[in-house]
Structures are given as C-alpha cells and as structure tokens.
Design a protein around this motif. Structure first.
Motif, short mmCIF file in Angstrom:
data_model
loop_
_atom_site.label_atom_id
_atom_site.label_comp_id
_atom_site.label_asym_id
_atom_site.label_seq_id
_atom_site.Cartn_x
_atom_site.Cartn_y
_atom_site.Cartn_z
N ASP A 246 -0.97 -10.01 -0.10
CA ASP A 246 0.14 -9.97 0.81
C ASP A 246 -0.20 -10.63 2.20
OD1 ASP A 246 -1.74 -8.07 1.69
OD2 ASP A 246 -0.21 -6.39 1.38
N GLN A 247 -1.48 -10.64 2.54
CA GLN A 247 -1.61 -11.42 3.77
C GLN A 247 -1.46 -12.89 3.79
OE1 GLN A 247 -1.35 -9.18 6.23
NE2 GLN A 247 -1.54 -7.78 4.74
N THR B 154 0.17 -1.09 7.19
CA THR B 154 -0.83 0.11 7.08
C THR B 154 -1.86 -0.24 7.79
OG1 THR B 154 0.03 0.13 5.02
CG2 THR B 154 -1.84 1.45 5.58
N ARG C 102 -3.94 -6.40 -1.48
CA ARG C 102 -5.08 -6.92 -2.00
C ARG C 102 -6.45 -5.71 -2.40
NH1 ARG C 102 -6.29 -10.72 2.68
NH2 ARG C 102 -6.21 -8.58 3.51
N GLU C 103 -6.99 -6.43 -3.32
CA GLU C 103 -8.58 -5.37 -3.56
C GLU C 103 -8.21 -4.13 -4.31
OE1 GLU C 103 -7.60 -5.76 0.11
OE2 GLU C 103 -8.54 -7.70 0.33
N TYR D 162 -14.50 -2.18 0.81
CA TYR D 162 -13.19 -3.05 0.93
C TYR D 162 -12.88 -3.48 -0.23
CZ TYR D 162 -9.48 -5.88 3.09
OH TYR D 162 -8.55 -6.53 3.69
N THR E 146 0.66 -1.34 0.02
CA THR E 146 0.20 -0.02 0.10
C THR E 146 0.96 1.26 -0.03
OG1 THR E 146 -1.49 -1.41 1.37
CG2 THR E 146 -1.86 1.00 1.22
#
Ligand SMILES: Nc1ncnc2c1ncn2[C@@H]1O[C@H](COP(=O)(O)OP(=O)(O)O)[C@@H](O)[C@H]1O
Ligand SMILES: O=P(O)(O)OC[C@H](O)CO
Length: 504
Positions: free
Chosen positions: A246-247, A268, A82-83, A134, A12
């Motif tokens: 990433d998670q 973040t 993501r997203e 989200y 991010t």
C-alpha cells in the motif's frame, strides 16, 4: 472497450474496492472494516477468512453502486497492508492461524535470537531491513514453531505463505482450484527474505529462519497479468494485473516516479517513501531500503522508507480505549478547544519505536502532565505526535539524500484534518501538498493494473492526471519550531528503556 479499472485495497483497518475512470477519478467505492483481534498485550491478529469475505463483498458493492458489470472493468489491481503474514493449507484453502499483523510484537524473542549472531543489521545489506518484529519473516517462523503440526506440513509442501495481496490474489484466481501463488517485488521486499539485487528469495536467510522455500510465492513485477479472476466470481475472467504494497502504491498514485520525489501517507501508521530510482541506497539514518515498483520487464525502482507504526491508530486509541471521542474526526474539535498542547507530549510507542529509532524496548509515554492538563491537551498532543514523528523521518531522508526536500506530498485518512496539516507544515518548515484524489493507494494499484493491459499507455499519462487540491505553507517562527522539536525529542527519550525482564 472497458472504461474502468478496479483496485482492491486490503488495509489494516478495512478493505476497500474502488472503481477509477481513465482520468483517475473515483467512480464508486465499497468499504468494510474487519475485526482487530488483540489476544494479548502486543499481539494483533486479523481473520483471513473475514478479510476474503469482505473483499468479495466490497467488490460487489463498488460494482453495483455504479451499475457496472465485469464487462466494464479492464483490469483488477491489488494493494495491501504489507508484512501481515497469512499461512494457509493449499489443499483446503484454510489458514492454519490468524494473520499476524505488521504491528504485532510477539516475535521479539525470535528477533533477539537471530540477532545474537551478527546483530540487528545481520541481513540488512541483502534485504534492506533490520531484524525487527515488523516484517513477515519472524511471523512465519512463529507460526511454524507454535501451531501444532505446522512445521511437518510445511516441510511436506502443504503450507504456503503470503502477505494479504497474495492471499487475495490466490483466492481471486480460484483458491484450491488453481489459484495463483504469487506476490510482487514490493511486498516481497517486506519479508526479510528477498535479495534486493537479484529480486529472488535468499536461501541462506530462509535457512537461518527455518522457513521452507516451498512456502514462498513466486516473485513477479508490480505490473503484469498474474492470472484472471476465477469463473465462480463477479469479476470472472477479468485480468488481475497490478500488485503494490500500500505505501508503494500511494507513491505510484501520487505520480512520484522521479528519483528525489516523496510522499507521506497518514493512515493507521505513517509511511514516508522517497524514490531513489534505479539505485539501491543504504540508509545511515534509520530508514529502510525497499522496492518502489517494477513495471513488467523494466528495471526496478528502489526507495528509502521511514515507517512510523502509530499515528491514526493513536486517534483510534483515544476513541476506543479512552472514550475521549466517539469518532476519529471529533478529535479536531477537541484539540481546537485548547490554545496549545499545554506542555503535554505523547510518544505512541505501542509497538516500540520504528523509524528512525528502531527501539523495541520503548513503550508509549505521556509526559509533561500537570494538574492543568485536560482532554483537549491530550487530543492535541496525539495529533502533534504524528507531525513530530514525520519531521524526524524527513530529517533522516534529507540526511541520507543530501538534498533537502522542498515540499511534501501527503495522502491517507488523516489528511482530512486541516489543523494537523498546518501543524505539519509548521513543524517541517516546508509546504505540505494534498492532491485532489487522496485515495492514492488504490489509485496506484489501479494504475499498475491499467498499465499492464494498455488501459493507460505510459507514466506521462498518469502524471497528467495528478492535480493539487490544497497547500499549507509553514507559518511558525524557526525558534519556536526548534523549541517544540527539542521538547518532542526529550519526550522520546522518556519512552525508551522500558521493556526489560519485568515487562514483556
Ligand atoms: N479527522 C481526522 N483526524 C485525525 N485522524 C483521523 C481523522 N479521520 C481519520 N483519522 C484516522 O485516520 C486513520 C484512517 O486512515 P486510512 O487511510 O483509512 O487508514 P488505513 O489505510 O491505515 O486503514 C484512522 O486511524 C483514523 O483514526
Ligand atoms: O494498512 P495501512 O495503510 O495502515 O498500511 C500498513 C503498512 O503497509 C504497514 O507497513
């Protein structure tokens, strides 16, 4: 034989490239921040061209710092915020709008409209996610509805969508010159459009959103050769062989391969992922059901996730908006200057509240202020907010799984903050464990890529690489822990019911 794997971590706040050796140690790193664009309250954008330029730059600097060439690199892995949605013209390679970032709340009216028919949980059974700003889906719809000519071009098959993994992969593999338009199951599971069981795009949901299926990338596993780097680039002909959001990448990098294992990443935002193995578990406590990873043709692993929107970004806000500190690590000294939080609680509901509440009507609140409160108390409350939010997510995981976690593996930028880690252990009541390599996100993507090309042979080899760096044991008496948690929950109630027709 090539001795290294390189991971591109498109995050991010920054893009990183990290070269790892066979033991999972960092050999070299390149990193560049990109601009955070806030056109209006609640809107957050990135420039996809800047991101791609930075990715190329950081790959170059990681290679040159260690004096490496493409011949030393066995594979490239990609991991990403993501997203965050990018829509671009496949004929020109140009995005038609900035990337709309996961934190952006502009699509709340779209969410409300879709929820009118079936409520916020309308698609949850199929995709594991509640309707919320989200995820990528409403962002794609917003671009199609608001950028002039976009819908017609999309319907003609000229526009394609991707999260930033997909944007980086397409460009790495040649862009307009044959770029591969694909993503992996973990990223696909964050769009609102992928069926958790079939791992395919769900046509009915795409139709409900008005998004043409032709825009969507091919859904692949997290570990396979998607293509090779285009001949015009530094890493030419190296296979791109791993992609994980990433998670999920951090979970993989923490070697949390077994059902019942979990990790929490403090960046973040903060994201706790709990591996549920081959079982799809639907949360009753505000968690998301998501893909954990899928290795080639093997069965997928699923996970429960507690996503917290604002943790490290609250520290950035103290730095950039309040000028209380000039760098994030300075928050430690400021917070250490006071004995406790002085009764101050900050609920950083900048994008509403994510897990476990999912309250779009919440906004940030600082409560408990008296004439006594000073900037040290604000700094302390900002750090404590991360620990309290994590405790609420862990409670949800424990309630869903029925087997309380006995320790929490942690990683991410904020785990450098030792006082925060001690407070986290105190508020959780279980030990907090930091691994030797805290760049687990990049490591996870490197692992996925390395496995696909035989650089690592199996998960056992990866588990053997994991080593403990430090452990924090809980020290706070139980009654004090409970008192503080009660106060936190009271503060959370003060942040709710804020957004209405007067506040948009
Ligand atoms: N010593 C510190 N104490 C508290 N927060 C910190 C500290 N150092 C960095 N941070 C926060 O950690 C975040 C950076 O972590 P990182 O894992 O790089 O984030 P991301 O991957 O989300 O870009 C920033 O939001 C920053 O404010
Ligand atoms: O880039 P990060 O580390 O803040 O992670 C962002 C998450 O993937 C958002 O879901």
């Amino acid at each position: 034989m090539s001795q290294y794997v390189i991971a591109i971590d498109q995050g991010t706040t920054s893009s990183r490239a990290i070269v790892f050796d066979h033991s999972g140690n960092i050999v070299s790193t390149g990193q560049m921040e990109h601009e955070q664009i806030f056109p209006q309250a609640g809107w957050v954008e990135h420039n996809p061209i800047e991101i791609w330029d930075n990715v190329r730059e950081v790959v170059g600097s990681a290679l040159s710092k260690a004096n490496l060439t493409r011949h030393d690199i066995a594979a490239v892995g990609i991991t990403n915020q993501r997203e965050t949605a990018v829509v671009w013209d496949k004929n020109t390679g140009q995005p038609i709008y900035n990337a709309i970032v996961w934190q952006d709340t502009r699509t709340q009216p779209i969410v409300d409209e879709l929820a009118r028919d079936g409520g916020a949980e309308r698609f949850k059974q199929q995709v594991g996610l509640p309707l919320a700003t989200y995820f990528s889906g409403t962002k794609i719809k917003w671009i199609l509805d608001n950028v002039e000519g976009a819908r017609a071009k999309a319907e003609a098959g000229d526009l394609i969508f991707g999260n930033t993994d997909c944007w980086v992969l397409w460009n790495l593999t040649g862009g307009v010159d044959g770029g591969v338009h694909a993503t992996d199951v973990t990223n696909a599971s964050r769009t609102m459009f992928m069926d958790l069981e079939t791992l395919q795009w769900d046509q009915e949901i795409l139709d409900a959103f008005g998004v043409p299926a032709s825009m969507m990338p091919a859904i692949k596993s997290s570990s396979e050769v998607y293509g090779t780097v285009h001949t015009s680039q530094l890493l030419r002909e190296v296979p791109v062989a791993g992609i994980l959001g990433d998670q999920q990448a951090a979970t993989f990098g923490q070697a949390a391969f077994q059902p019942g294992e979990a990790k929490n990443t403090y960046g973040t935002g903060c994201f706790l992922i709990f591996n549920t193995g081959e079982e799809i578990v639907h949360s009753k406590n505000g968690l998301l059901t998501t893909l954990g990873y899928k290795l080639g043709d093997a069965k997928p692993h699923y996970a429960l996730e507690g996503s917290i929107a604002v943790t490290g970004s609250l520290i950035q806000w103290l730095r950039d908006n309040l000028n209380l500190i000039s760098s994030a690590p300075e928050v430690e000294a400021l917070a250490a200057g006071v004995e406790n939080n002085g009764g101050v609680y900050i609920v950083p509901a900048f994008s509403g509240l994510f897990a476990p509440y999912w309250r779009a009507d919440a906004r940030g609140a600082i409560v408990g202020l008296t004439r006594f409160a000073n900037k040290g108390h604000i700094a302390r409350a900002a750090l404590e907010a991360t620990a309290f939010q994590t405790r609420e997510v862990l409670d949800a995981v424990n309630a869903d799984s029925g087997v309380p976690l006995t320790e929490l593996k942690v990683d991410g930028g904020m785990v450098a903050n030792e006082a925060l880690m001690q407070f986290q252990a105190d508020i959780l009541g279980v030990p907090v464990v930091r691994p030797k390599v805290v760049e687990t996100t990049a490591l996870g993507a490197a692992y996925a890529a390395g496995l696909a090309v035989g650089f690592w042979k199996d998960l056992g080899e990866l588990s053997a690489n994991w080593g403990e760096d430090k452990r924090w044991e809980p020290q706070l008496p139980a009654d004090e822990q409970e008192r503080q948690l009660r106060l936190w929950k009271k503060a959370v109630t003060k942040s709710m019911d804020w957004v209405d027709d007067d506040v948009r």
